[in-house]
Design a protein around this motif. Structure first.
Motif, short mmCIF file in Angstrom:
data_model
loop_
_atom_site.label_atom_id
_atom_site.label_comp_id
_atom_site.label_asym_id
_atom_site.label_seq_id
_atom_site.Cartn_x
_atom_site.Cartn_y
_atom_site.Cartn_z
N UNK A 175 83.16 3.81 -32.60
CA UNK A 175 83.67 4.51 -31.42
C UNK A 175 83.10 3.91 -30.15
N UNK A 176 81.81 3.60 -30.15
CA UNK A 176 81.20 2.98 -28.97
C UNK A 176 81.81 1.61 -28.70
N UNK A 177 82.04 0.85 -29.76
CA UNK A 177 82.61 -0.49 -29.60
C UNK A 177 84.06 -0.41 -29.08
N UNK A 178 84.80 0.59 -29.54
CA UNK A 178 86.19 0.72 -29.11
C UNK A 178 86.29 0.97 -27.61
N UNK A 179 85.35 1.71 -27.05
CA UNK A 179 85.38 1.98 -25.62
C UNK A 179 85.16 0.73 -24.78
N UNK A 214 92.59 5.31 -38.24
CA UNK A 214 91.30 5.19 -37.56
C UNK A 214 91.44 4.53 -36.20
N UNK A 215 92.23 3.47 -36.10
CA UNK A 215 92.35 2.74 -34.82
C UNK A 215 92.88 3.66 -33.73
N UNK A 216 93.91 4.43 -34.05
CA UNK A 216 94.47 5.37 -33.07
C UNK A 216 93.46 6.42 -32.66
N UNK A 217 92.70 6.93 -33.63
CA UNK A 217 91.69 7.95 -33.34
C UNK A 217 90.60 7.38 -32.43
N UNK A 218 90.12 6.18 -32.71
CA UNK A 218 89.06 5.59 -31.89
C UNK A 218 89.54 5.33 -30.47
N UNK A 219 90.78 4.88 -30.33
CA UNK A 219 91.32 4.62 -29.00
C UNK A 219 91.42 5.92 -28.19
N UNK A 220 91.73 7.02 -28.87
CA UNK A 220 91.85 8.30 -28.18
C UNK A 220 90.49 8.87 -27.78
N UNK A 221 89.51 8.74 -28.68
CA UNK A 221 88.19 9.32 -28.42
C UNK A 221 87.34 8.48 -27.49
N UNK A 222 87.60 7.18 -27.46
CA UNK A 222 86.75 6.28 -26.66
C UNK A 222 87.62 5.35 -25.82
N UNK A 256 78.05 16.97 -37.14
CA UNK A 256 79.48 17.12 -36.87
C UNK A 256 79.72 17.88 -35.57
N UNK A 257 78.93 18.93 -35.33
CA UNK A 257 79.12 19.71 -34.11
C UNK A 257 78.69 18.92 -32.87
N UNK A 258 77.70 18.05 -33.02
CA UNK A 258 77.32 17.18 -31.90
C UNK A 258 78.44 16.19 -31.60
N UNK A 259 79.10 15.72 -32.63
CA UNK A 259 80.26 14.83 -32.43
C UNK A 259 81.37 15.60 -31.71
N UNK A 260 81.57 16.86 -32.08
CA UNK A 260 82.61 17.67 -31.43
C UNK A 260 82.29 17.84 -29.95
N UNK A 261 81.03 18.10 -29.61
CA UNK A 261 80.63 18.26 -28.21
C UNK A 261 80.91 16.99 -27.42
N UNK A 262 80.56 15.86 -28.00
CA UNK A 262 80.77 14.59 -27.29
C UNK A 262 82.26 14.30 -27.13
N UNK A 263 83.04 14.60 -28.16
CA UNK A 263 84.48 14.37 -28.08
C UNK A 263 85.11 15.24 -26.97
N UNK A 264 84.65 16.45 -26.84
CA UNK A 264 85.18 17.34 -25.81
C UNK A 264 84.91 16.79 -24.41
N UNK A 265 83.75 16.11 -24.28
CA UNK A 265 83.42 15.52 -22.99
C UNK A 265 84.20 14.23 -22.73
N UNK A 266 84.34 13.39 -23.76
CA UNK A 266 84.98 12.10 -23.54
C UNK A 266 86.49 12.20 -23.45
N UNK A 267 87.10 13.08 -24.26
CA UNK A 267 88.55 13.20 -24.22
C UNK A 267 89.00 13.86 -22.93
#
Length: 368
Positions: free
Chosen positions: A292-296, A309-317, A355-366
């Protein structure tokens, strides 16, 4: 426990031992560098074989050892090569683990705990004194393989350093290192380095087929394993591919997590029988965060480790700001994971927390 029943710390479960591997794939440059030095009469007493875990470093060390002990004449017939006839007397002795001029240093067995020790102790290195004394009477070159050198404890490292500082004549010490930065600077300075690279997809596939693990999921496996045959075998042995696909399905709902699905995943990592799955889940979460970090920074990846996976990474990062957030989370969760395992935190609690920490970060980045 009989010696035959003691697990070998330098063997990947489900794969041949490096001394049994017939062909080394993907490391032609490292082979050529060694052969050039040998042919020019510049054979160092110490060689540091570095590179990612599972790319063939130990196999290279065993092939060099066999080459040296078989007393080769480089360049007499065709191109220089480390290849030695498997029927050669020295090759057969090495395969049997009985060559009198080869010493292998690795993590020893602990009779008290009935487990392999977590580090190479000084007692394992002290045995070199007797080895050098006895093998000298046999004549010929002597070889020492240390696998892995980054598992040497401080006293053992200092003992190896003494041998590198004043090496016996006609002796070559081969140190396999996954993380050479952990070694004493004085050890590194007294060795010539042979760098082993990550395997390309073709070489990885050949290496897996040779090890008895052919796979039709070459793209996903090569992407997840990162060019490491050892990691690829671990993924195949422990259902790593379907587990990563399960994680991608869970994360596809981000920035919101499916709570029941997260609970099911966490519960599947509980219990002694699920310890391997627990460790694999932690590793794959770490890999997802890295990707995810690399995709950004670099954009949508060319190769996918799982469908979608590629579509998900592009959306999250989508940008460098998101990349920094995922990189920071990876560091934080790596520390959290290490601490959680050290204090025997409940696996389900640790997985859910991550998992919940990932959710928090996704809410901020998306939303950003």
């Amino acid at each position: 426990m009989n010696d035959d029943d003691i697990p070998e710390p330098d063997r990947i479960a489900g794969a041949p031992h490096p001394r049994e591997t017939a062909t080394l794939y993907g490391q032609s440059k490292a082979e050529a560098d060694f052969l050039e030095a040998f042919g020019a009469g510049r054979l160092h007493s110490g060689w540091l074989i570095t590179g990612p875990r599972g790319v063939g470093k130990a196999t290279l060390a065993w092939k060099i050892a066999t080459f040296l002990l078989a007393n080769p004449e480089v360049g007499l017939f065709g191109e220089p090569s480390l290849a030695v006839d498997p029927d050669h007397q020295d090759a057969r002795l090495i395969q049997a683990g009985a060559h009198p001029r080869l010493s292998l240093i690795r993590r020893p067995w602990d009779d008290k705990t009935k487990k392999l020790k977590t580090e190479i102790t000084v007692d394992a290195v002290r045995g070199l004194k007797n080895f050098f004394h006895l093998s000298a009477a046999d004549g010929g070159r002597r070889v020492v393989i240390v696998d892995a050198a980054d598992e040497l404890n401080r006293n053992a490292a200092n003992a190896i350093l003494k041998e590198l500082e004043e090496p016996p004549s006609d002796t070559t010490i081969l140190l396999v290192a996954h993380q050479p930065s952990r070694l004493l600077p004085t050890i590194r300075s007294r060795c010539r380095e042979l760098r082993c690279a990550r395997l390309g997809a073709d070489d990885l596939q050949k290496a897996l087929t040779q090890a008895g693990h052919p796979s039709e999921q070459s793209e996903s496996l090569a992407t997840l394993a990162g060019g490491s045959a050892g990691d690829a075998i671990r993924l195949l042995n422990h259902d790593g591919l379907p587990l990563y696909a399960e994680l991608m399905k869970l994360f596809d709902g981000l920035p919101h997590i499916d709570r029941p699905a997260a609970l099911r995943l966490a519960d599947s990592c509980v219990g002694r029988a699920a310890d391997v799955r627990f460790g694999m889940t932690l590793d794959l979460i770490d890999l997802f965060l890295s990707r995810a970090a690399r995709a950004g920074l670099m954009g949508e990846p060319n190769a996918q480790a799982a469908p979608g996976e590629a579509r998900l990474l592009a959306r999250l990062s989508p940008n460098d700001r998101a990349a920094r957030a995922w990189a920071q989370l990876q560091q934080d969760l790596t520390d959290r994971s290490r601490h959680g395992r050290a204090v025997n935190l409940d696996p389900a609690v640790l997985i859910l927390d991550m998992i919940f920490k990932i959710e928090e970060t996704a809410q901020a980045t998306v939303a950003a």
